[in-house]
Design an enzyme around this catalytic site. Structure first.
Site, PDB file in Angstrom:
ATOM      1  CB  SER A 160      -0.911   0.005   1.231  1.00  0.00           C
ATOM      2  OG  SER A 160      -1.430   1.307   1.428  1.00  0.00           O
ATOM      3  CD  GLN A 162      -4.670   5.163   0.238  1.00  0.00           C
ATOM      4  OE1 GLN A 162      -5.153   4.578   1.210  1.00  0.00           O
ATOM      5  NE2 GLN A 162      -5.414   5.626  -0.742  1.00  0.00           N
ATOM      6  CG  ASP A 308      -6.648   3.012  -7.856  1.00  0.00           C
ATOM      7  OD1 ASP A 308      -7.016   2.214  -6.978  1.00  0.00           O
ATOM      8  OD2 ASP A 308      -6.024   4.062  -7.596  1.00  0.00           O
TER       9      ASP A 308
HETATM   10  C1  S3P Z   1      -3.119   5.578  -3.594  1.00  0.00           C
HETATM   11  C2  S3P Z   1      -2.751   4.281  -3.388  1.00  0.00           C
HETATM   12  C3  S3P Z   1      -3.639   3.133  -3.650  1.00  0.00           C
HETATM   13  C4  S3P Z   1      -4.757   3.512  -4.606  1.00  0.00           C
HETATM   14  C5  S3P Z   1      -5.420   4.801  -4.196  1.00  0.00           C
HETATM   15  C6  S3P Z   1      -4.418   5.929  -4.189  1.00  0.00           C
HETATM   16  C7  S3P Z   1      -2.174   6.649  -3.239  1.00  0.00           C
HETATM   17  O1  S3P Z   1      -4.213   2.707  -2.436  1.00  0.00           O
HETATM   18  O2  S3P Z   1      -5.720   2.480  -4.661  1.00  0.00           O
HETATM   19  O3  S3P Z   1      -6.466   5.113  -5.105  1.00  0.00           O
HETATM   20  O4  S3P Z   1      -2.356   7.807  -3.670  1.00  0.00           O
HETATM   21  O5  S3P Z   1      -1.210   6.355  -2.523  1.00  0.00           O
HETATM   22  P1  S3P Z   1      -3.443   1.699  -1.432  1.00  0.00           P
HETATM   23  O6  S3P Z   1      -2.218   2.371  -0.973  1.00  0.00           O
HETATM   24  O7  S3P Z   1      -4.406   1.458  -0.315  1.00  0.00           O
HETATM   25  O8  S3P Z   1      -3.203   0.468  -2.252  1.00  0.00           O
END
Ligand code: S3P
Length: 421
Positions: A160, A162, A308
């Site tokens: 992830s 995020q 995504d």
């Molecule tokens: C994102 C990371 C992804 C993605 C989200 C945006 C980001 O999520 O699905 O739309 O900007 O870091 P995850 O980190 O939960 O996989």
């Protein structure tokens, strides 16, 4: 939204700026020295959520008539209730920002965001020294009391970006070094932006280390067009006959272009024209043409590079000869909706041959899709993927709850109409 089968799409389309990069540019601007200028910020509810939360936290952000956003100065204030709306990136990244400061704040979100897991960020933040409380099951609302963090070494339990970014932001504000280790590479916009902002950052084969307490320098960020928004037009073009589109200055960071690689492996005609860098982010124009597709099995290791885009890739797979197999994608169940269920239920309703797996789905094509009533499931990417399916289906397709598209791309239907020929 009611859709009819389209004959073809043709033309040039400038999709909005990359949401992931815009969130990062705005948030990192609050802890940089100087004025961070962000050009090409998308008109997207998610990014507006980040701007309004940062303002509540004390950021002085100015939105210029020409679309640039200036992040001028921040005098962090405590005790605010922040509404992240539908945006997981806002809620998670801001938890790292708050944890790094001597302040407390509560983050909440809409119904969809309240069902998404936050333990993945609260665990490392608590390990660094923040006090965090959440609603039952590690959900929003969550209250964070930050300050006096210590750097940690943290191995991501799920791939992830995020979570990686949340820990790195807290690490920039912590004492000592913070290292994040990832098993499979996820989008690296944070690392690239931090390098551009002169942070002390080292990346080394799956691990990223930042040093806390070092000043960041504000930069001028030009946000490339969002490949995740372009994805819908790319798939429509490939699947409709006699179609061709031109997508200028699209972000082609290799941690985001899994969709292009998979479509190319399926037989798609996608050409990159020219190339440049916006700060550290690679950008290219794309030319996409109608193509005949064959099914493929997707390597689970590349899933973070197209996470995504899986809803719209499933639509492409319904038009491909043979089987397309997606496994190892359980993370899809924790997005804005349970995207595995949403994809399988809706595409089945349109006549696709698609089978649900715990961690993915299998599509057998090609299928002649037939219009029906389908649901966005409150998820912008499901609504846009179903729009593309509706263009390919015989008869009338009705999508309920399509207004949720505003989360990332309010002009989506207008832009699509401009390409229909
Ligand atoms: C994102 C990371 C992804 C993605 C989200 C945006 C980001 O999520 O699905 O739309 O900007 O870091 P995850 O980190 O939960 O996989």
């Amino acid at each position: 939204m009611i859709l009819q089968r389209a004959d073809r799409i043709r033309g040039t389309i400038r999709v909005p700026g990359d949401k992931s990069i815009a969130h990062r540019a705005l948030i990192l601007g609050t802890i940089a020295r100087g004025k961070q200028v962000v050009e090409g910020v998308p008109q997207a509810a998610d990014v507006q959520s980040t701007i309004s939360c940062l303002r509540s936290l004390g950021a002085f952000i100015e939105e210029m008539p020409d679309g640039r956003v200036l992040n001028l100065a921040t005098d962090f204030t405590s005790g605010k209730k922040l509404d992240a709306g539908n945006s997981g990136t806002t809620a998670r990244l801001l938890s790292g920002l708050i944890a790094g400061h001597s302040l407390y704040s509560t983050i909440d979100g809409d119904r969809s965001l309240r069902r998404r897991p936050m333990t993945r960020v609260t665990t490392p933040l608590e390990e660094m020294g923040a006090e965090v409380s959440t609603a039952e099951g590690g959900r929003l609302p969550m209250t964070i009391r930050g300050g006096n963090l210590k750097g940690i070494r943290y191995r991501l339990p799920v791939p992830s970006a995020q979570v990686k970014t949340t820990v790195l932001i807290a690490g920039l504000l912590a004492e000592g070094k913070t290292t994040v280790e990832e098993g499979v590479p996820t989008r690296d916009h944070t690392e690239r932006m931090l390098r551009a902002m002169s942070a002390s950052i080292r990346t080394d084969d799956g691990s990223i280390t930042v040093e806390g307490g070092r000043p960041l320098s504000a930069v001028h960020v030009k946000v490339p067009a969002d490949i995740s928004s372009a994805a819908f037009f790319i798939v429509a073009t490939i699947c409709l006959p006699s179609s061709e589109i031109y997508l200028p200055t699209t972000g082609v960071n290799p941690t985001r272009t899994g969709l292009l690689s998979v479509l190319e492996e399926m037989g798609a005609n996608i050409e990159r024209v020219g190339g440049e860098s916006y700060l550290e982010e690679p950008v290219s124009d794309l030319v996409v043409k109608s193509s005949l597709l064959r099914g493929v099995t997707i390597d689970p290791k590349i899933l973070p590079t197209l996470i995504d885009e899986l809803p719209v890739l499933a639509v492409a797979a319904t038009q491909a000869e043979g089987e397309t197999v997606v496994t190892g994608a359980e993370e899809l169940r924790y997005k804005e909706s349970d995207r595995i269920a949403a994809i399988v239920d809706n595409l089945s309703a349109l006549g696709a041959d698609i089978e649900e797996r715990d961690d993915g789905f299998v599509v057998r094509g090609p299928s002649k899709l037939k219009g029906n009533q389908v649901s966005s499931c409150g998820d912008h990417r499901i609504a846009m993927a179903l729009t593309i399916a509706g263009l390919l289906a015989e008869g009338k397709t009705e999508i309920t709850g399509s207004e949720v598209i505003d989360v990332s791309y309010p002009a989506f239907f207008n832009d699509l109409r401009s390409l229909l020929r």
